[in-house]
Scaffold this motif. Structure first.
Motif, PDB file in Angstrom:
ATOM      1  N   VAL A   1      17.577  10.440 -20.934  1.00  8.82           N
ATOM      2  CA  VAL A   1      16.839   9.222 -21.292  1.00  8.82           C
ATOM      3  C   VAL A   1      16.320   8.546 -20.028  1.00  8.82           C
ATOM      4  O   VAL A   1      15.261   7.916 -20.026  1.00  8.82           O
ATOM      5  N   ALA A   2      17.025   8.722 -18.923  1.00  6.54           N
ATOM      6  CA  ALA A   2      16.619   8.073 -17.681  1.00  6.54           C
ATOM      7  C   ALA A   2      15.430   8.771 -17.026  1.00  6.54           C
ATOM      8  O   ALA A   2      14.773   8.220 -16.156  1.00  6.54           O
TER       9      ALA A   2
ATOM     10  N   MET B   1      11.600   8.742 -22.798  1.00  8.79           N
ATOM     11  CA  MET B   1      11.426   7.930 -23.998  1.00  8.79           C
ATOM     12  C   MET B   1      11.548   8.765 -25.260  1.00  8.79           C
ATOM     13  O   MET B   1      12.028   8.302 -26.285  1.00  8.79           O
TER      14      MET B   1
ATOM     15  N   ALA C   1      15.121   9.432 -25.890  1.00  9.77           N
ATOM     16  CA  ALA C   1      15.723   8.211 -26.419  1.00  9.77           C
ATOM     17  C   ALA C   1      15.489   8.104 -27.919  1.00  9.77           C
ATOM     18  O   ALA C   1      16.389   7.764 -28.683  1.00  9.77           O
TER      19      ALA C   1
ATOM     20  N   LEU D   1      17.697  10.547 -29.823  1.00 11.10           N
ATOM     21  CA  LEU D   1      19.144  10.444 -29.592  1.00 11.10           C
ATOM     22  C   LEU D   1      19.979  10.216 -30.857  1.00 11.10           C
ATOM     23  O   LEU D   1      20.979  10.902 -31.048  1.00 11.10           O
TER      24      LEU D   1
ATOM     25  N   PRO E   1      28.628   5.697 -23.443  1.00 11.93           N
ATOM     26  CA  PRO E   1      28.230   4.386 -23.998  1.00 11.93           C
ATOM     27  C   PRO E   1      27.648   4.521 -25.399  1.00 11.93           C
ATOM     28  O   PRO E   1      26.547   4.046 -25.686  1.00 11.93           O
ATOM     29  N   LEU E   2      28.343   5.238 -26.257  1.00  9.71           N
ATOM     30  CA  LEU E   2      27.781   5.536 -27.567  1.00  9.71           C
ATOM     31  C   LEU E   2      28.935   5.567 -28.551  1.00  9.71           C
ATOM     32  O   LEU E   2      29.935   6.235 -28.302  1.00  9.71           O
TER      33      LEU E   2
ATOM     34  N   LYS F   1      27.416   5.142 -34.884  1.00  9.19           N
ATOM     35  CA  LYS F   1      25.949   5.091 -34.828  1.00  9.19           C
ATOM     36  C   LYS F   1      25.310   6.467 -34.990  1.00  9.19           C
ATOM     37  O   LYS F   1      24.097   6.592 -35.021  1.00  9.19           O
TER      38      LYS F   1
ATOM     39  N   ARG G   1      16.402   1.389 -19.784  1.00  6.12           N
ATOM     40  CA  ARG G   1      15.938   1.803 -21.108  1.00  6.12           C
ATOM     41  C   ARG G   1      16.991   1.403 -22.126  1.00  6.12           C
ATOM     42  O   ARG G   1      18.150   1.793 -22.023  1.00  6.12           O
TER      43      ARG G   1
ATOM     44  N   VAL H   1      18.361   1.736 -25.714  1.00  3.00           N
ATOM     45  CA  VAL H   1      18.309   2.577 -26.910  1.00  3.00           C
ATOM     46  C   VAL H   1      19.256   1.963 -27.920  1.00  3.00           C
ATOM     47  O   VAL H   1      20.416   1.682 -27.581  1.00  3.00           O
ATOM     48  N   PRO H   2      18.783   1.705 -29.149  1.00  7.75           N
ATOM     49  CA  PRO H   2      19.622   0.975 -30.121  1.00  7.75           C
ATOM     50  C   PRO H   2      21.015   1.555 -30.289  1.00  7.75           C
ATOM     51  O   PRO H   2      21.977   0.806 -30.413  1.00  7.75           O
ATOM     52  N   VAL H   3      21.166   2.899 -30.279  1.00 10.96           N
ATOM     53  CA  VAL H   3      22.499   3.444 -30.526  1.00 10.96           C
ATOM     54  C   VAL H   3      23.403   3.386 -29.296  1.00 10.96           C
ATOM     55  O   VAL H   3      24.591   3.604 -29.409  1.00 10.96           O
ATOM     56  N   LEU H   4      22.833   3.104 -28.129  1.00  8.85           N
ATOM     57  CA  LEU H   4      23.642   3.086 -26.912  1.00  8.85           C
ATOM     58  C   LEU H   4      24.155   1.667 -26.651  1.00  8.85           C
ATOM     59  O   LEU H   4      23.432   0.685 -26.829  1.00  8.85           O
ATOM     60  N   ASP H   5      25.416   1.602 -26.224  1.00 10.66           N
ATOM     61  CA  ASP H   5      26.023   0.297 -25.979  1.00 10.66           C
ATOM     62  C   ASP H   5      25.452  -0.365 -24.736  1.00 10.66           C
ATOM     63  O   ASP H   5      25.450  -1.581 -24.617  1.00 10.66           O
TER      64      ASP H   5
ATOM     65  N   VAL I   1      20.242   2.474 -20.179  1.00  7.72           N
ATOM     66  CA  VAL I   1      20.262   3.575 -19.217  1.00  7.72           C
ATOM     67  C   VAL I   1      19.394   3.178 -18.042  1.00  7.72           C
ATOM     68  O   VAL I   1      18.233   2.824 -18.209  1.00  7.72           O
ATOM     69  N   GLN I   2      19.970   3.227 -16.855  1.00  5.60           N
ATOM     70  CA  GLN I   2      19.245   2.735 -15.682  1.00  5.60           C
ATOM     71  C   GLN I   2      18.696   3.859 -14.835  1.00  5.60           C
ATOM     72  O   GLN I   2      19.306   4.923 -14.722  1.00  5.60           O
TER      73      GLN I   2
ATOM     74  N   VAL J   1      13.501   1.555 -29.365  1.00 10.09           N
ATOM     75  CA  VAL J   1      13.754   1.904 -27.969  1.00 10.09           C
ATOM     76  C   VAL J   1      12.836   1.041 -27.106  1.00 10.09           C
ATOM     77  O   VAL J   1      11.663   0.833 -27.423  1.00 10.09           O
ATOM     78  N   ARG J   2      13.394   0.525 -26.026  1.00  7.38           N
ATOM     79  CA  ARG J   2      12.645  -0.408 -25.188  1.00  7.38           C
ATOM     80  C   ARG J   2      12.853  -0.019 -23.733  1.00  7.38           C
ATOM     81  O   ARG J   2      13.951   0.385 -23.340  1.00  7.38           O
ATOM     82  N   SER J   3      11.797  -0.095 -22.944  1.00  5.63           N
ATOM     83  CA  SER J   3      11.935   0.200 -21.524  1.00  5.63           C
ATOM     84  C   SER J   3      11.430  -0.987 -20.725  1.00  5.63           C
ATOM     85  O   SER J   3      10.347  -1.505 -21.000  1.00  5.63           O
TER      86      SER J   3
END
Lengths: 796, 195
Positions: A139-140, A145, A148, A151, A542-543, A547, B47, B49-53, B56-57, B179-181
């Motif tokens: 994703v990075a 995108m 992402a 995912l 982190p998941l 979800k 970034r 991502v809705p499912v990620l807590d 992501v940098q 998803v947002r960046s």
């Protein structure tokens, strides 16, 4: 007309009607396949099947030129939409969003059956942790995108790597949303025709539909370009037919003008063409009866071979004054007809050898010539005299005859120099040694060079290069073919990694064998199991597992989904790729493998494919007792042609022996045999020497041309030999007329074939440039070597 | 368009730009950005991502070479790069190189070309894919881009670009799937140009 004459005429008419009926129901085919051997080895068989019915033989590459990029893209989309609705086309791909989305959606939906990474280890706790961790890292990435977005439902990242391989090693670039050439100046489409190459009429109809659909877009600034085997067939046919038509018309005009000068009578002229007409019709009918169809090339050559029949009428009219005068007619029948009959028999002996050929094309040509010559000779001998009007008078040709006589005297005086051109030619032939024969089939191609260049350009742009090496996996059923393909791919993959190959296409990329699909399904854990594994796997990521319900659902669905079959691909552009790589063979003999998986090999970017390395890699990769075959498409094609050439050369040798034997038995005199055969041998030698001097390498067509030189030339040498024999009742005027008739016959033949020599179609120009000089030489040598007529002896 | 309509719209355009001249307009912004030409910068990107807590940098360098070339070199967490020239994209990840065109991307490459259009100050290019709106003034402005075509709306909601004067500070891309960046951009020190 005598009752007997009436019966003959009636019989002739009935035969002619039968022949016309048979000829009319004989279809004309123009594909390459009749020029392919009948019972080749398995690899050649596969190649021929690919040429005849293979998906690659049905692929048409279409380019749209001109206008703006937007206009081209719009035209590409409109054309694709209308063609997709037409059942003549199985597939239309132009890279537009529609097909791209369909492909992506398919790959996403079927990811767990398609992805080669799916196995038990990947769905273990550790495997999941690693795979999901990698996807999060992805994703990075700059293009992250997409990762992402995928995912939640595809945390192990199967879709992304499948999409990577979706398009193969080369994808056409996309301009304004559709495929385009590298420079972006031309929109590209790939169109699959439903009709196989052997059904050339249906293919031509589909191509015509393509043209008319494009015209209907009404975009005058845009231009449509097409390439592919179907287009080649159309271009070849069109060129062959139009050139043959124009040139035949031209040569007919020349011949008719010449005959007009000789006859000065429309009716005689028309009558003179009767034997030719009978011959052509009989040839078509005989080939139709024997083979069920006649090939366009057979027809074109066959008609040129009937040029010999024009001579028949010339001999009858000039020598026997049309056969009306009973005395002269009887003389012609007794003294000259036997010579002509022997000449015809000689030609037939030459062509009969072609019947033995393992190539239907050559056999057809032989049958055509034999049937045609028999019909033409019979028509000349028995039919034509009945049709000649009572008041027929040949023009007085004695003045011309006297001049020709004088010329012959000169030739006879120079006869001892005949060895000079012969030795020179023999030296040239010896000097060229192995370089005499053209061994590549493309030399025969009637395609203009621009057509071939366009094809190469479009092919490299769509990433469908002309693949030379293909691994073929024959098998008794689809599943075995796919398993065999998987085994071969496993052997070849290390070569790709080492760089010995850049890419291996395989049907199993999209349609894995059922065994593999089942294996992948079995590797997927149940929903409960997957949930508990995710709990542990995601502990440090982190998941949270809650979800990923979409992922769990999708895996569960994949576990129970029906397996993929070729039908699953409907509506995607993958169907076209699959069709060309997984083939069900038509009508195979019992026990022969009926399915075929094809794995085209793409060579490394630099250098060529090392065949030995690939053979070594494939050694032992057998499934169900059938080993994969490495096919070299170019070598197979060329070998086939060289086999063809070799066979034709052997047959020509056989024909030469048959002709000499036939003449020896009939002439029963060594000096006469020498006088008849030597001019022909000398002519053949000089023509071959001349062609080589001009930098031409001999092809099959030159060989056929030489056969024709012998066939036609034997008439000259036989008649001139007959002329020199002092037979009772033969007058000086008869001798003169004889010389005039042979000279006239030779002139018409030279004119007819000389015109062909100027054709831009290699097939026609080769025949023309062989026959025209050959006939001139055969005539000159015959005249020089003929025993001078007795009264000339006195003069000397 | 009839000749009259064309003449009218031409007149309107002139009038509009005359009115706009008194304040900070899209045209002014674009002219200012275009005047900068090629530029180097560093970036940090998050970034969501809705499912990620957690987001992501990543971070790295950004380079724009007028008129149409963008190079994005991600240095952390992995060294990867994206090159955009014309409509060709080249992705590099270790030894692996992948080439594709803008249209190969699900959103037709609109998101990445919005970045280029902005850095180039090419309003015409931006308007081909986006409805363009400007808020704020010369000292602190926000350019908001919303997709012009329905097809792209299913992928991208909006692109928000913030900046001061001729400087771009922040680019936010919002995808339709949540998803947002968010990319923070800092001009690279002049003497430390990445090569």
């Amino acid at each position: 007309m005598s009752p007997r004459g009436r019966t003959t005429l009636l019989l002739w008419l009935v035969l002619l009607l039968l022949v016309i009926w048979q000829a009319a129901r004989t279809p004309i085919r123009t594909d390459l396949s009749v020029f392919l051997p009948r019972s080749p080895a398995l690899d050649q068989q596969i190649l021929i099947e690919q040429l005849r019915v293979g998906a690659l033989a049905r692929l048409v590459l279409v380019g749209i030129d001109g206008g703006t990029a937007e206009a081209r893209a719009q035209a590409s989309r409109d054309l694709a939409a209308t063609l997709r609705a037409d059942t003549q086309f199985t597939q239309v791909a132009n890279g537009d969003g529609q097909s791209l989305q369909a492909d992506r959606a398919f790959v996403f939906r079927q990811r767990y059956l398609l992805s080669p990474t799916v196995d038990a280890a990947r769905f273990s706790v550790d495997g999941l942790r690693t795979a999901i961790g990698e996807t999060i890292e992805a994703v990075a990435a700059p293009a992250g995108m997409l990762a992402a977005s995928l995912l939640p439902r595809d945390p192990t990242g199967e879709t992304l790597q499948l999409i990577d391989t979706l398009s193969g090693p080369v994808t056409p670039r996309r301009v304004a949303g559709v495929w385009a050439t590298r420079d972006g100046e031309r929109a590209l489409l790939m169109v699959g025709l439903r009709a196989p190459l052997i059904d050339s009429d249906a293919q031509q109809r589909a191509l015509a539909t393509l043209d008319s659909r494009f015209d209907a877009l009404n975009q005058p600034e845009l231009r449509l370009l097409k390439t592919g085997p179907a287009v080649f067939a159309a271009v070849s046919r069109e060129r062959l037919i139009t050139e043959a038509a124009v040139l035949s018309a031209l040569s007919a005009l020349l011949v008719i003008s010449l005959l007009w000068l000789a006859y000065r009578s429309v009716r005689t002229l028309a009558l003179g063409l009767v034997p030719v007409g009978c011959g052509v019709l009989a040839g078509i009918a005989a080939v139709g009866a024997g083979f069920g169809y006649v090939h366009g090339v057979t027809l074109a050559f066959g008609v040129t071979m009937m040029g010999e029949a024009v001579d028949y009428a010339v001999y009858l009219f000039v020598q026997a004054d049309g056969g009306r005068d009973p005395g002269r007619s009887a003389h012609w029948r007794q003294h000259l007809w036997p010579a002509l009959r022997l000449g015809t028999a000689t030609s037939i002996a030459g062509f009969a050898v072609l019947l033995l050929s393992g190539f239907p094309g050559l056999a057809q040509l032989g049958l055509f010539a034999i049937a045609g010559l028999v019909a033409a000779a019979l028509a000349t001998r028995y039919g034509l005299p009945l049709l000649v009007p009572r008041d027929f008078r040949m023009r007085d040709v004695s003045a011309l005859g006297a001049r020709l006589d004088a010329c012959q005297q000169h030739l006879v005086r120079w006869r001892h120099w005949i060895w000079l051109p012969c030795l020179t030619a023999a030296a040239v032939i010896g000097w060229n040694g192995n370089q005499i024969w053209q061994r590549e089939l493309t030399a025969l191609s009637p395609l203009p060079i621009e057509t071939r260049q366009l094809d190469a350009a479009l092919r490299s742009d769509v990433g469908a290069p002309d693949v030379r090496y293909v691994v073929a996996v024959p098998a008794r059923d689809r599943e075995s073919a796919l398993r065999g393909a998987e085994a071969s791919v496993a052997r070849l993959t290390p070569l790709v990694q080492q760089g010995a190959l850049s890419h291996v296409d395989a049907p199993t990329r999209w349609l894995p064998s059922e065994a593999t699909q089942r294996q992948r399904q079995a590797a997927l854990p149940s929903a409960d199991e997957l949930r508990s594994r995710l709990q542990r796997a995601l502990r440090d990521l982190p998941l949270s597992p809650e979800k990923l319900q979409g992922f769990v659902d999708d895996v569960e669905r994949a576990r129970q989904a029906p397996l993929l079959t070729p039908e699953s691909f409907a509506g995607t552009s993958l169907a076209l790729a699959l069709q060309s790589l997984l083939v069900e063979r038509e009508a195979t003999v019992a026990g022969e493998p009926s399915w075929l998986a094809l794995l085209p090999l793409h060579g490394p970017p630099s250098g060529s494919v090392d065949v030995a390395v690939i053979r070594a890699a494939l050694a032992g990769a057998e499934v169900g007792g059938v080993a994969p075959l490495l096919l070299d498409m170019k070598a197979a094609t060329d070998t086939m042609y060289v086999d063809y050439l070799r066979e034709a050369a052997w047959l020509s040798g056989g024909a030469a022996i048959a002709i000499v034997l036939l003449l020896a038995v009939n002439l029963r005199s060594l000096p006469r045999l020498v006088r008849v055969v030597l001019p022909l041998a000398a002519a053949v030698l000089c023509v071959v020497g001349g062609q080589l001097l001009a930098g031409v390498r001999l092809t099959l067509l030159h060989l056929v041309g030489l056969l024709l030189v012998v066939a036609v030339g034997s008439n000259y040498s036989l008649l001139l030999d007959q002329r020199s024999r002092a037979d009772p009742g033969s007058t000086a005027a008869d001798a003169t007329r004889m010389l005039v008739s042979v000279a006239l016959a030779a002139t018409t033949t030279v004119m007819a074939f000389g015109v062909l020599a100027f054709s831009s179609v290699p097939v026609l120009s080769m025949i023309g440039s062989t026959v025209a000089p050959g006939v001139v030489l055969a005539f000159l040598f015959s005249a020089a070597l003929a025993q001078p007529v007795h009264r000339d002896n006195e003069r000397r | 368009m009839t000749r009259l309509a064309r003449a009218l719209s031409g007149t309107l355009l002139v009038l509009a730009s005359w009115c706009a001249a008194t304040q900070w307009s899209v045209n002014d912004l674009m002219a200012a950005l275009a005047a900068r030409g090629s530029a180097d910068a560093t970036f940090t990107e998050r970034r969501y991502v809705p499912v990620l807590d957690a987001p992501v940098q990543s971070s790295g360098t950004l380079r724009f070479v007028a008129p149409d070339r963008i190079e994005k070199h991600t240095l952390q967490p992995r060294s990867e790069s994206l090159l955009l020239a014309g409509d060709q994209i080249t992705l590099r990840q270790g030894q692996r190189t992948r080439s594709l065109t803008l249209t190969d991307l699900p959103d037709n490459g609109l998101a990445i070309s919005s970045l280029r259009g902005t850095m180039a100050g090419d309003l015409a290019a931006l308007r081909r894919g986006w409805a363009v709106a400007l808020h704020g003034d010369r000292r602190l402005w926000t350019l908001s881009l919303t997709p012009a075509s329905q097809a792209v709306t299913q992928y991208i909601e909006a692109v928000l670009i913030e900046g001061r004067e001729d400087q771009i500070d922040r680019i936010e891309i919002r995808q339709a799937d949540g998803v947002r960046s968010v990319m923070q951009i800092m001009p690279a020190p002049q003497n430390d140009k990445p090569r």
